[in-house]
Enzyme design. Structure first.
Site, PDB file in Angstrom:
ATOM      1  N   HIS A  14     -35.257  35.216   7.324  1.00 33.40           N
ATOM      2  CA  HIS A  14     -34.095  36.123   7.339  1.00 33.40           C
ATOM      3  C   HIS A  14     -34.552  37.558   7.647  1.00 33.40           C
ATOM      4  O   HIS A  14     -33.943  38.257   8.467  1.00 33.40           O
ATOM      5  CB  HIS A  14     -33.404  36.044   5.969  1.00 33.40           C
ATOM      6  CG  HIS A  14     -32.262  36.976   5.754  1.00 33.40           C
ATOM      7  ND1 HIS A  14     -30.961  36.552   5.576  1.00 33.40           N
ATOM      8  CD2 HIS A  14     -32.201  38.332   5.673  1.00 33.40           C
ATOM      9  CE1 HIS A  14     -30.172  37.583   5.403  1.00 33.40           C
ATOM     10  NE2 HIS A  14     -30.906  38.689   5.456  1.00 33.40           N
ATOM     11  N   GLU A  15     -35.658  37.983   6.995  1.00 32.99           N
ATOM     12  CA  GLU A  15     -36.143  39.365   7.207  1.00 32.99           C
ATOM     13  C   GLU A  15     -36.711  39.538   8.616  1.00 32.99           C
ATOM     14  O   GLU A  15     -36.504  40.577   9.244  1.00 32.99           O
ATOM     15  CB  GLU A  15     -37.200  39.731   6.153  1.00 32.99           C
ATOM     16  CG  GLU A  15     -36.731  39.633   4.700  1.00 32.99           C
ATOM     17  CD  GLU A  15     -35.415  40.334   4.428  1.00 32.99           C
ATOM     18  OE1 GLU A  15     -35.123  41.345   5.099  1.00 32.99           O
ATOM     19  OE2 GLU A  15     -34.660  39.868   3.560  1.00 32.99           O
TER      20      GLU A  15
ATOM     21  N   CYS B 267     -26.852  39.060   2.335  1.00 32.34           N
ATOM     22  CA  CYS B 267     -27.589  40.157   2.982  1.00 32.34           C
ATOM     23  C   CYS B 267     -27.145  41.467   2.355  1.00 32.34           C
ATOM     24  O   CYS B 267     -25.949  41.714   2.198  1.00 32.34           O
ATOM     25  CB  CYS B 267     -27.310  40.164   4.487  1.00 32.34           C
ATOM     26  SG  CYS B 267     -28.211  41.439   5.384  1.00 32.34           S
ATOM     27  N   LEU B 268     -28.119  42.306   2.020  1.00 36.73           N
ATOM     28  CA  LEU B 268     -27.787  43.591   1.395  1.00 36.73           C
ATOM     29  C   LEU B 268     -27.010  44.490   2.364  1.00 36.73           C
ATOM     30  O   LEU B 268     -26.340  45.419   1.928  1.00 36.73           O
ATOM     31  CB  LEU B 268     -29.071  44.291   0.924  1.00 36.73           C
ATOM     32  CG  LEU B 268     -29.838  43.554  -0.188  1.00 36.73           C
ATOM     33  CD1 LEU B 268     -31.166  44.258  -0.467  1.00 36.73           C
ATOM     34  CD2 LEU B 268     -29.017  43.454  -1.461  1.00 36.73           C
TER      35      LEU B 268
ATOM     36  N   GLY C 275     -35.384  40.528  -0.598  1.00 43.55           N
ATOM     37  CA  GLY C 275     -36.061  40.926   0.621  1.00 43.55           C
ATOM     38  C   GLY C 275     -35.400  42.177   1.171  1.00 43.55           C
ATOM     39  O   GLY C 275     -34.266  42.513   0.790  1.00 43.55           O
TER      40      GLY C 275
ATOM     41  N   GLN D 111     -33.023  47.916   7.787  1.00 42.04           N
ATOM     42  CA  GLN D 111     -31.972  48.024   6.763  1.00 42.04           C
ATOM     43  C   GLN D 111     -32.016  49.357   6.023  1.00 42.04           C
ATOM     44  O   GLN D 111     -31.092  49.676   5.274  1.00 42.04           O
ATOM     45  CB  GLN D 111     -32.073  46.880   5.755  1.00 42.04           C
ATOM     46  CG  GLN D 111     -31.751  45.514   6.348  1.00 42.04           C
ATOM     47  CD  GLN D 111     -31.821  44.421   5.319  1.00 42.04           C
ATOM     48  OE1 GLN D 111     -32.902  43.931   5.005  1.00 42.04           O
ATOM     49  NE2 GLN D 111     -30.698  44.054   4.758  1.00 42.04           N
TER      50      GLN D 111
ATOM     51  N   HIS E  76     -34.143  40.338  11.076  1.00 41.53           N
ATOM     52  CA  HIS E  76     -33.701  41.745  11.079  1.00 41.53           C
ATOM     53  C   HIS E  76     -34.531  42.590  12.056  1.00 41.53           C
ATOM     54  O   HIS E  76     -34.035  43.552  12.635  1.00 41.53           O
ATOM     55  CB  HIS E  76     -33.823  42.359   9.684  1.00 41.53           C
ATOM     56  CG  HIS E  76     -32.659  42.068   8.774  1.00 41.53           C
ATOM     57  ND1 HIS E  76     -31.367  42.406   9.096  1.00 41.53           N
ATOM     58  CD2 HIS E  76     -32.595  41.500   7.540  1.00 41.53           C
ATOM     59  CE1 HIS E  76     -30.551  42.044   8.102  1.00 41.53           C
ATOM     60  NE2 HIS E  76     -31.267  41.489   7.145  1.00 41.53           N
TER      61      HIS E  76
HETATM   62  O1  K1U Z   1     -32.261  41.034   3.938  1.00 46.59           O
HETATM   63  C1  K1U Z   1     -31.571  41.180   2.961  1.00 46.59           C
HETATM   64  O2  K1U Z   1     -30.493  41.733   3.046  1.00 46.59           O
HETATM   65  C2  K1U Z   1     -32.020  40.661   1.619  1.00 46.59           C
HETATM   66  C3  K1U Z   1     -31.393  39.333   1.267  1.00 46.59           C
HETATM   67  C4  K1U Z   1     -32.425  38.255   1.410  1.00 46.59           C
HETATM   68  C5  K1U Z   1     -31.915  36.841   1.378  1.00 46.59           C
HETATM   69  C6  K1U Z   1     -31.216  36.323   0.303  1.00 46.59           C
HETATM   70  C7  K1U Z   1     -30.815  35.011   0.301  1.00 46.59           C
HETATM   71  C8  K1U Z   1     -31.127  34.193   1.360  1.00 46.59           C
HETATM   72  C9  K1U Z   1     -31.800  34.710   2.431  1.00 46.59           C
HETATM   73  C10 K1U Z   1     -32.212  36.036   2.440  1.00 46.59           C
HETATM   74  C11 K1U Z   1     -30.924  39.436  -0.172  1.00 46.59           C
HETATM   75  O3  K1U Z   1     -31.675  39.576  -1.061  1.00 46.59           O
HETATM   76  S1  K1U Z   1     -29.231  39.359  -0.396  1.00 46.59           S
HETATM   77  C12 K1U Z   1     -29.031  39.418  -2.111  1.00 46.59           C
HETATM   78  C13 K1U Z   1     -28.499  38.151  -2.556  1.00 46.59           C
HETATM   79  O4  K1U Z   1     -27.337  37.927  -2.336  1.00 46.59           O
HETATM   80  C14 K1U Z   1     -29.331  37.121  -3.145  1.00 46.59           C
HETATM   81  C15 K1U Z   1     -30.312  37.449  -4.049  1.00 46.59           C
HETATM   82  C16 K1U Z   1     -31.091  36.444  -4.591  1.00 46.59           C
HETATM   83  C17 K1U Z   1     -30.913  35.130  -4.221  1.00 46.59           C
HETATM   84  C18 K1U Z   1     -29.919  34.804  -3.326  1.00 46.59           C
HETATM   85  C19 K1U Z   1     -29.109  35.810  -2.798  1.00 46.59           C
HETATM   86 ZN    ZN Z   2     -30.402  40.727   5.451  1.00 46.42          ZN
END
Ligand code: K1U
Ligand code: ZN
Length: 175
Positions: free
Chosen positions: A129-130, A87-88, A43, A48, A133
């Site tokens: 989560h998004e 979170c990225l 996401g 971001q 943000h």
């Molecule tokens: O908003 C963001 O920073 C994106 C975030 C979304 C998210 C991941 C996991 C749970 C809730 C929301 C990410 O993609 S972080 C990347 C990451 O660590 C991840 C990727 C795939 C599955 C789980 C984590």
């Molecule tokens: Zn995030």
């Protein structure tokens, strides 16, 4: 596009509605999908990438990428689930967050068409989560003060060393 890292004030701001979903808005969404994929995320919200607009993109596993302009959760389950979020904008930091297990979200897609989506599991998780943000809320804001303090201490330590999060935190910090 460049992903904004925690500490930048844009991540604490409130995003504003997208008034017109035109070719320029669709191009922004496409660029965000590319950035999300490049960052190996599932996401990405407009703040971001430094843009305080009500827009996010999501792509979970083999599902299609989805674009949400001006999203609104119109229903959420009483049942909640706990899941470890990342979170990225806070690379290398992970923590369990409790959220409603299922939601109904209303939004507009990149063609300007309104839609309503019922989501559960990881898709519901990422959408919530998004959406956070867009209100300047990070996943660590859902934690107890103690856990958030531990995380921010690890984060500050990482920032002081100036190394990548996963390197300095030994593959990631879990609260
Ligand atoms: O908003 C963001 O920073 C994106 C975030 C979304 C998210 C991941 C996991 C749970 C809730 C929301 C990410 O993609 S972080 C990347 C990451 O660590 C991840 C990727 C795939 C599955 C789980 C984590
Ligand atoms: Zn995030």
């Amino acid at each position: 596009m460049e992903i904004v890292i925690y500490g930048n004030e844009v991540l604490a701001g409130e995003a504003q509605p997208v008034r017109v979903i035109d070719a320029k808005a669709a191009k922004l969404a496409a660029d965000m999908i590319e950035t999300m994929r490049a960052g190996k995320g599932i996401g990405l919200a407009a703040p971001q990438v430094g843009i305080l607009k009500r827009l996010f993109v999501v792509q979970v596993a083999d599902d299609i990428p989805r674009v949400f302009f001006n999203p609104k959760i119109v229903q959420e389950s009483e049942e909640t689930t706990k899941y470890e979020e990342g979170c990225l904008s806070l690379p290398g930091i992970y923590a369990d967050v409790v959220r409603p297990a299922a939601i109904r979200v209303h939004a507009w897609n990149e063609k300007g068409k309104p839609f309503t989506l019922d989501a559960e599991g990881l898709l519901a998780r990422v959408i919530q989560h998004e959406l956070d943000h867009l209100y300047g809320v990070m996943f660590i804001d859902h934690l107890s003060e103690l856990k958030r303090k531990r995380i921010l201490k690890a984060w500050e330590e990482k920032s002081r060393r100036g190394t990548s999060a996963s390197a300095s935190l030994g593959g990631g910090f879990r609260a």
